[in-house]
Structures are given as structure tokens and as C-alpha cells.
Design a protein around this motif. Structure first.
Motif, mmCIF file in Angstrom:
data_model
loop_
_atom_site.group_PDB
_atom_site.id
_atom_site.type_symbol
_atom_site.label_atom_id
_atom_site.label_comp_id
_atom_site.label_asym_id
_atom_site.label_seq_id
_atom_site.Cartn_x
_atom_site.Cartn_y
_atom_site.Cartn_z
ATOM 1 N N VAL A 193 60.736 38.635 7.397
ATOM 2 C CA VAL A 193 62.184 38.718 7.250
ATOM 3 C C VAL A 193 62.505 39.928 6.379
ATOM 4 O O VAL A 193 61.890 40.119 5.330
ATOM 5 C CB VAL A 193 62.736 37.431 6.595
ATOM 6 N N GLY A 194 63.443 40.759 6.839
ATOM 7 C CA GLY A 194 63.790 41.959 6.078
ATOM 8 C C GLY A 194 62.644 42.939 5.993
ATOM 9 O O GLY A 194 62.513 43.668 5.005
ATOM 10 N N GLY A 208 62.895 45.577 3.031
ATOM 11 C CA GLY A 208 63.679 44.660 2.221
ATOM 12 C C GLY A 208 65.140 45.011 2.085
ATOM 13 O O GLY A 208 65.878 44.357 1.349
ATOM 14 N N SER A 209 65.596 46.044 2.814
ATOM 15 C CA SER A 209 66.943 46.573 2.594
ATOM 16 C C SER A 209 67.988 46.019 3.549
ATOM 17 O O SER A 209 69.139 46.473 3.535
ATOM 18 C CB SER A 209 66.911 48.099 2.693
ATOM 19 N N HIS A 210 67.624 45.032 4.374
ATOM 20 C CA HIS A 210 68.614 44.383 5.230
ATOM 21 C C HIS A 210 69.684 43.698 4.372
ATOM 22 O O HIS A 210 69.398 43.226 3.265
ATOM 23 C CB HIS A 210 67.958 43.302 6.090
ATOM 24 N N ALA A 255 58.895 29.286 13.996
ATOM 25 C CA ALA A 255 58.234 29.736 12.766
ATOM 26 C C ALA A 255 58.321 28.660 11.691
ATOM 27 O O ALA A 255 59.366 28.052 11.484
ATOM 28 C CB ALA A 255 58.869 31.020 12.250
ATOM 29 N N ALA A 256 57.200 28.450 11.009
ATOM 30 C CA ALA A 256 57.131 27.477 9.913
ATOM 31 C C ALA A 256 56.951 28.147 8.561
ATOM 32 O O ALA A 256 57.036 27.485 7.530
ATOM 33 C CB ALA A 256 55.981 26.504 10.159
ATOM 34 N N GLU A 257 56.673 29.457 8.555
ATOM 35 C CA GLU A 257 56.497 30.216 7.319
ATOM 36 C C GLU A 257 57.215 31.548 7.466
ATOM 37 O O GLU A 257 57.141 32.190 8.518
ATOM 38 C CB GLU A 257 55.016 30.432 7.010
ATOM 39 N N LEU A 258 57.892 31.969 6.396
ATOM 40 C CA LEU A 258 58.673 33.198 6.400
ATOM 41 C C LEU A 258 58.230 34.083 5.246
ATOM 42 O O LEU A 258 58.299 33.688 4.088
ATOM 43 C CB LEU A 258 60.164 32.879 6.251
ATOM 44 N N ASP A 259 57.756 35.290 5.564
ATOM 45 C CA ASP A 259 57.369 36.264 4.550
ATOM 46 C C ASP A 259 58.509 37.279 4.439
ATOM 47 O O ASP A 259 58.654 38.164 5.290
ATOM 48 C CB ASP A 259 56.072 36.967 4.936
ATOM 49 N N MET A 260 59.345 37.130 3.406
ATOM 50 C CA MET A 260 60.510 38.005 3.274
ATOM 51 C C MET A 260 60.270 39.090 2.230
ATOM 52 O O MET A 260 59.604 38.858 1.223
ATOM 53 C CB MET A 260 61.755 37.200 2.899
ATOM 54 N N GLY A 310 64.902 48.358 -3.773
ATOM 55 C CA GLY A 310 65.756 49.302 -4.480
ATOM 56 C C GLY A 310 66.631 48.625 -5.508
ATOM 57 O O GLY A 310 66.837 49.150 -6.622
ATOM 58 N N ARG A 311 67.154 47.436 -5.165
ATOM 59 C CA ARG A 311 68.005 46.714 -6.119
ATOM 60 C C ARG A 311 67.182 46.199 -7.294
ATOM 61 O O ARG A 311 67.656 46.181 -8.428
ATOM 62 C CB ARG A 311 68.741 45.574 -5.419
ATOM 63 N N LEU A 312 65.940 45.783 -7.042
ATOM 64 C CA LEU A 312 65.079 45.360 -8.145
ATOM 65 C C LEU A 312 64.779 46.537 -9.065
ATOM 66 O O LEU A 312 64.886 46.427 -10.294
ATOM 67 C CB LEU A 312 63.776 44.765 -7.606
ATOM 68 N N ARG A 313 64.433 47.685 -8.473
ATOM 69 C CA ARG A 313 64.145 48.864 -9.285
ATOM 70 C C ARG A 313 65.386 49.346 -10.028
ATOM 71 O O ARG A 313 65.288 49.941 -11.104
ATOM 72 C CB ARG A 313 63.589 49.990 -8.408
#
Length: 247
Positions: A72-73, A77-79, A96-101, A106-109
């Protein structure tokens, strides 16, 4: 904690550490099918496929013990948050049973911890409604140690299940130092996933002993065949190879 070695581990314990990665952009549907069949044959934890391949993977793996995961994203990660939530819901509808997002790097930094928290929380809430778990990718290659700690803590606050090192599409992957830092930054409730550089059985054992409970791997067959050979005492002596840079 007892050291994890070939002697102390069962095949199932090692196999269920592995998310077999099928994320390379050039993979054809036929190659995805073959990868899912390999994952089922080796009884790993899950496959991690591109969003467009979720339905296909769910069909191939129906009736097996292998879960379907997707991203996901991905990979930056910028979606927009709403787009990530839509991706999550659609993926779960398709099996899907597992999501790796990927969190918003950029927002974290940029120090926008509140934005990052709400971005993750929105996906976690959607996942909970659909019965899926969430692994949050920090993409450590772009972060300072302080940002890795902050990202890990935000991941826990948002209610996610795992914090994960990397996408596999950045300049660097998992390192022992990062894994120790991430493990120490979250409570035992949050698990740690290593991705990028786990290409051998020795590397998998190394990260297990750092507290990692899941790894992303493309070298699944080689890792598990090596385990079976060593367990049976038929493996040829070889130089140990741990975490490697690059992919």
C-alpha cells in the motif's frame, strides 16, 4: 533468550518467517503464478505481490496455508491517505490478509509526526475492519536514527502490527544496527520485519537472533533447501554469509 540455530529450529519455524516477495515490476502473471506455487510448496508465511496480482495470488493459494499480502502506498509512501485507504480496502476485498504500507517518508523527515500518525492510523483502521494485519515500512535508507525511532514509535501508536525496514527499492536494506534500534523502539506487541539483504539462511538466522519475526525474501527456495540440507546433515561446508547490501 536461547540462540536460534538450525539445531534448535524446526522447518516450520523457519518457513513461517518468510514472506516470499513477488514485487519486481517486470514479473509477468505466469511468473507470479510460479512464485505462488513455490511459496505453497515450501509452506512459507505469505507471498507479497503487487496490488494488481492479489486476485491471481488468492486463486493460486486457495486451500493452502500461505497468506496473500500486498503493498500500500508503494514504493514511496507519498500517496494521499485516502488513496492508501482505498488500496487497502480493495486489496482485502480481493483476498489480501496482510498489508505492507509505506509511511509518508517526506512528512516524517519534515517533522510532521501528526500527519504520519494519522496516515498510518487510517490504513490500520481500514485493515481492522477487513481482518488484515498491517506492516509499516519506514524505508530506513532515507532516515536518520532519530527518525527511525520516531517512525517506529508512531507505528506502534497508530496500532500497526509490524514495523519494517525497507521496500527493497531504495539504496539500502536491513542492517543489524537498524534492526536492533527498531526492536528497542517498540514494545513486544509490535513485531519487526527485515527486508532487503536477507538472501541466505545465515542472514535469516542472524536477524532472528536480533528479534525479527518476519523477513521479506526472494531467495526463499535457496534458504529453505539449505535449512533442510543442514538439518539432515547433508549440506556441504560453506562460508557463512549474513546480511548483504543491495538486492
Amino acid at each position: 533468550m536461547r540462540e536460534m540455530t538450525v539445531e534448535t529450529l524446526s522447518y516450520a519455524q523457519v518457513a513461517k518467517m518468510i514472506d516470499h516477495s513477488l514485487l519486481r515490476p517486470e514479473l509477468t502473471p505466469a511468473e507470479v503464478v510460479a512464485g505462488c506455487e513455490l511459496a505453497a510448496r515450501y509452506e512459507v508465511a505469505s507471498v507479497c505481490v503487487k496490488p494488481c496480482d492479489v486476485e491471481l495470488a488468492a486463486q493460486v493459494l486457495k486451500g493452502s496455508s500461505v497468506l496473500v499480502g500486498t503493498v500500500v502506498g508503494f514504493p514511496h509512501g507519498s500517496h494521499a491517505t485516502a488513496t492508501k485507504v482505498f488500496e487497502a480496502r480493495l486489496a482485502m476485498e480481493q483476498g489480501a490478509a496482510e498489508l505492507d504500507m509505506v509511511l509518508n517518508i517526506g512528512r516524517l523527515r519534515g517533522g510532521e509526526a501528526g500527519y504520519v500518525l494519522e496516515d498510518i492510523r487510517a490504513v490500520v483502521e481500514a485493515a481492522r475492519a477487513g481482518g488484515a494485519l498491517v506492516k509499516v515500512i519506514l524505508e530506513n535508507a532515507y532516515l536518520s536514527d532519530e527518525q527511525k525511532v520516531l517512525g517506529s514509535r508512531i507505528t506502534e501508536e497508530a496500532g500497526a502490527d509490524f514495523v519494517k525496514t525497507s521496500t527493497g527499492f531504495a539504496p539500502g536494506g536491513a542492517t543489524p544496527e537498524d534492526l536492533r534500534l527498531m526492536r528497542s523502539s517498540v514494545s513486544p506487541r509490535v513485531q519487526v520485519k527485515a527486508a532487503g539483504g536477507v538472501r541466505t539462511l545465515d542472514a535469516l538466522l542472524e536477524v532472528m537472533n536480533l528479534g525479527v519475526t518476519r523477513v521479506g525474501a526472494t531467495a526463499t527456495q535457496a534458504i529453505l533447501e539449505d535449512f533442510k540440507a543442514r538439518k539432515a546433515g547433508t549440506a556441504q561446508p560453506a562460508e557463512k554469509t549474513g546480511l548483504q547490501s543491495g538486492y
